[in-house]
Design a protein around this motif. Sequence first.
Motif, PDB file in Angstrom:
ATOM      1  N   SER A 119       0.815  -1.222   0.000  1.00 38.34           N
ATOM      2  CA  SER A 119       0.000   0.000   0.000  1.00 38.34           C
ATOM      3  C   SER A 119       0.850   1.274   0.000  1.00 38.34           C
ATOM      4  O   SER A 119       0.363   2.355  -0.304  1.00 38.34           O
ATOM      5  N   VAL A 120       2.140   1.156   0.327  1.00 37.23           N
ATOM      6  CA  VAL A 120       3.013   2.342   0.278  1.00 37.23           C
ATOM      7  C   VAL A 120       3.506   2.495  -1.165  1.00 37.23           C
ATOM      8  O   VAL A 120       4.153   1.595  -1.697  1.00 37.23           O
ATOM      9  N   PRO A 121       3.183   3.613  -1.809  1.00 31.64           N
ATOM     10  CA  PRO A 121       3.529   3.755  -3.230  1.00 31.64           C
ATOM     11  C   PRO A 121       5.039   3.751  -3.471  1.00 31.64           C
ATOM     12  O   PRO A 121       5.812   4.199  -2.629  1.00 31.64           O
ATOM     13  N   ASP A 122       5.431   3.254  -4.645  1.00 34.56           N
ATOM     14  CA  ASP A 122       6.852   3.200  -5.003  1.00 34.56           C
ATOM     15  C   ASP A 122       7.510   4.569  -4.983  1.00 34.56           C
ATOM     16  O   ASP A 122       8.681   4.704  -4.634  1.00 34.56           O
ATOM     17  N   ILE A 123       6.777   5.585  -5.369  1.00 34.37           N
ATOM     18  CA  ILE A 123       7.381   6.917  -5.446  1.00 34.37           C
ATOM     19  C   ILE A 123       7.828   7.387  -4.057  1.00 34.37           C
ATOM     20  O   ILE A 123       8.838   8.076  -3.913  1.00 34.37           O
ATOM     21  N   THR A 124       7.118   6.957  -3.012  1.00 36.79           N
ATOM     22  CA  THR A 124       7.460   7.354  -1.640  1.00 36.79           C
ATOM     23  C   THR A 124       8.784   6.724  -1.212  1.00 36.79           C
ATOM     24  O   THR A 124       9.575   7.338  -0.497  1.00 36.79           O
ATOM     25  N   THR A 125       9.017   5.498  -1.668  1.00 39.17           N
ATOM     26  CA  THR A 125      10.202   4.761  -1.214  1.00 39.17           C
ATOM     27  C   THR A 125      11.280   4.698  -2.298  1.00 39.17           C
ATOM     28  O   THR A 125      12.215   3.895  -2.188  1.00 39.17           O
ATOM     29  N   GLY A 126      11.163   5.525  -3.306  1.00 35.64           N
ATOM     30  CA  GLY A 126      12.164   5.537  -4.376  1.00 35.64           C
ATOM     31  C   GLY A 126      12.301   4.170  -5.031  1.00 35.64           C
ATOM     32  O   GLY A 126      13.388   3.785  -5.449  1.00 35.64           O
ATOM     33  N   GLY A 127      11.209   3.413  -5.080  1.00 41.65           N
ATOM     34  CA  GLY A 127      11.223   2.105  -5.728  1.00 41.65           C
ATOM     35  C   GLY A 127      11.774   0.983  -4.854  1.00 41.65           C
ATOM     36  O   GLY A 127      11.828  -0.169  -5.278  1.00 41.65           O
ATOM     37  N   LEU A 128      12.173   1.278  -3.614  1.00 43.73           N
ATOM     38  CA  LEU A 128      12.710   0.234  -2.730  1.00 43.73           C
ATOM     39  C   LEU A 128      11.558  -0.595  -2.144  1.00 43.73           C
ATOM     40  O   LEU A 128      10.419  -0.138  -2.101  1.00 43.73           O
ATOM     41  N   ASP A 129      11.887  -1.809  -1.664  1.00 48.72           N
ATOM     42  CA  ASP A 129      10.829  -2.594  -1.017  1.00 48.72           C
ATOM     43  C   ASP A 129      10.840  -2.403   0.502  1.00 48.72           C
ATOM     44  O   ASP A 129      10.293  -3.184   1.260  1.00 48.72           O
ATOM     45  N   THR A 130      11.537  -1.342   0.929  1.00 49.60           N
ATOM     46  CA  THR A 130      11.556  -0.995   2.350  1.00 49.60           C
ATOM     47  C   THR A 130      10.978   0.407   2.526  1.00 49.60           C
ATOM     48  O   THR A 130      10.886   1.171   1.572  1.00 49.60           O
ATOM     49  N   VAL A 131      10.595   0.721   3.759  1.00 46.88           N
ATOM     50  CA  VAL A 131      10.066   2.060   4.040  1.00 46.88           C
ATOM     51  C   VAL A 131      10.707   2.598   5.321  1.00 46.88           C
ATOM     52  O   VAL A 131      10.905   1.861   6.284  1.00 46.88           O
ATOM     53  N   ALA A 132      11.073   3.879   5.299  1.00 43.83           N
ATOM     54  CA  ALA A 132      11.673   4.536   6.476  1.00 43.83           C
ATOM     55  C   ALA A 132      10.556   5.241   7.242  1.00 43.83           C
ATOM     56  O   ALA A 132       9.755   5.961   6.646  1.00 43.83           O
ATOM     57  N   ILE A 133      10.500   5.006   8.553  1.00 39.28           N
ATOM     58  CA  ILE A 133       9.376   5.528   9.359  1.00 39.28           C
ATOM     59  C   ILE A 133       9.895   6.222  10.616  1.00 39.28           C
ATOM     60  O   ILE A 133      10.835   5.744  11.260  1.00 39.28           O
ATOM     61  N   ARG A 134       9.271   7.345  10.962  1.00 37.18           N
ATOM     62  CA  ARG A 134       9.603   7.945  12.254  1.00 37.18           C
ATOM     63  C   ARG A 134       8.434   8.710  12.835  1.00 37.18           C
ATOM     64  O   ARG A 134       7.517   9.113  12.111  1.00 37.18           O
ATOM     65  N   MET A 135       8.467   8.892  14.160  1.00 40.59           N
ATOM     66  CA  MET A 135       7.481   9.709  14.855  1.00 40.59           C
ATOM     67  C   MET A 135       8.212  10.910  15.435  1.00 40.59           C
ATOM     68  O   MET A 135       9.026  10.781  16.348  1.00 40.59           O
ATOM     69  N   PRO A 136       7.961  12.105  14.862  1.00 42.36           N
ATOM     70  CA  PRO A 136       8.703  13.292  15.304  1.00 42.36           C
ATOM     71  C   PRO A 136       8.257  13.754  16.686  1.00 42.36           C
ATOM     72  O   PRO A 136       7.107  13.536  17.071  1.00 42.36           O
ATOM     73  N   ASP A 137       9.158  14.395  17.407  1.00 43.18           N
ATOM     74  CA  ASP A 137       8.862  14.857  18.760  1.00 43.18           C
ATOM     75  C   ASP A 137       8.651  16.374  18.750  1.00 43.18           C
ATOM     76  O   ASP A 137       9.497  17.134  19.205  1.00 43.18           O
ATOM     77  N   ASP A 138       7.537  16.778  18.166  1.00 41.65           N
ATOM     78  CA  ASP A 138       7.206  18.202  18.143  1.00 41.65           C
ATOM     79  C   ASP A 138       5.687  18.291  18.184  1.00 41.65           C
ATOM     80  O   ASP A 138       5.012  17.600  17.419  1.00 41.65           O
ATOM     81  N   PRO A 139       5.140  19.134  19.080  1.00 39.99           N
ATOM     82  CA  PRO A 139       3.681  19.163  19.241  1.00 39.99           C
ATOM     83  C   PRO A 139       2.948  19.582  17.970  1.00 39.99           C
ATOM     84  O   PRO A 139       1.872  19.055  17.677  1.00 39.99           O
ATOM     85  N   VAL A 140       3.536  20.511  17.202  1.00 46.58           N
ATOM     86  CA  VAL A 140       2.880  20.952  15.962  1.00 46.58           C
ATOM     87  C   VAL A 140       2.842  19.795  14.964  1.00 46.58           C
ATOM     88  O   VAL A 140       1.804  19.500  14.357  1.00 46.58           O
TER      89      VAL A 140
END
Length: 363
Positions: free
Chosen positions: A128-149
């Motif tokens: 479900s994660v589009p190729d364009i988001t991952t530059g065609g890789l079969d992996t995805v980089a994920i993070r949860m930022p620590d900023d209230p906004v």
Amino acid sequence: METKIFDVRDLNKENLEQSIIYDEAEANAKVDGALAKIDEAAAILANGGLVAFPTETVYGLGANALDPEAVAKIFEAKGRPSDNPLIVHIARASNIGELTPALTPKIIRLIDNFWPGPLTIVLKKKSSVPDITTGGLDTVAIRMPDDPVALELIKKAGCPIAAPSANISGRPSPTKGEHVVTDLDGKIDAILIGNDCRVGIESTVLDLTGDIPTILRPGILTAENIEAAMGEKVIMDPALNQRKENTEGEGDEELVPRAPGMKYTHYAPKAEMTIIEGQKDKVKSEIQRLKMLNERIGLKVGVILFEEKAFIEAAHEFFAKLRDMDDEGVDLILAGALSEQDGVGFAVMNRMMKSAGYNIAKV
Ligand code: TXA
Ligand code: MG
């Protein structure tokens, strides 16, 4: 395109509480005002638009990570090479299941320890994660930022948000709202101006898809920090120790970094930049000597020399210094190398080397 600029600093009530004329009711009204602006920005994201927002590391340029057309606009606005994958930001750990099929106890431990915070983890991606988001890789980089906004924006958008740093590709990463305005005003739908970034360099990128957890991009969270939480050895991508720019297809002894973005010269100030490396006193006097010589021939010289071992401050200030020197019309930047083989000093030195195009002089 007209870019909406929303000042949402009032969301951080601590900012208001520091005022000598602090008034609770007034402060609450201001917080509500900021929330309304974040609502508007979240609606832009939900409708496929681009919104820049603060995080604790650097400002990000966000779009709905699951909408290929929205993500395409990020690459266009930044002038970013399409093989460079984006980090997907979430606001609730439970939303990670939308992006990756497999969570091991070790991954859960990392999330519990470091999120929200400056740790990006690379995992197997769901289709479900589009190729364009991952530059065609079969992996995805994920993070949860620590900023209230950032967290409020992502929650309200109701989708995971792909966000690279909110600079034009090749420029220093933005650590203040004004940096984003300089680079992207007129190119994106909205900019949320929040607090200046606390960390100042981008998140640590940790690849968990292989046998050994591997740092692909060093950051303020070090291998040592991560090892302590995981109870296992963490290694650095060997390409990080190269002292030369890496372009694919060059000599075969060159290592290609596993994070595609790490192979580009980055963060380049307009000025020429040289790093002086060696014993501390020698570095200082060489910088003085070069400064004088260059000033004598009419050049404007900027110096970046951090206190010894003040690596956290160096991380916090480095990118902003580069931008300030550009604004002042500096021709040549002379920077003292940071001496640390790993840890935060290594992470800042990684950015410094890229900014200088690996132009290092030893004394
Ligand atoms: O602190 C940060 O990480 C900031 C804020 C906005 O969250 N974002 C950021 O994004 O620095 P960006 O796009 O400038 O850098 C992302 C880095 C690039 O080096 C990219 O190649 C790498 O992460 N990356 C992204 N997805 C990857 C993947 N699936 N595998 C390996 N590397 C990946
Ligand atoms: Mg970037």
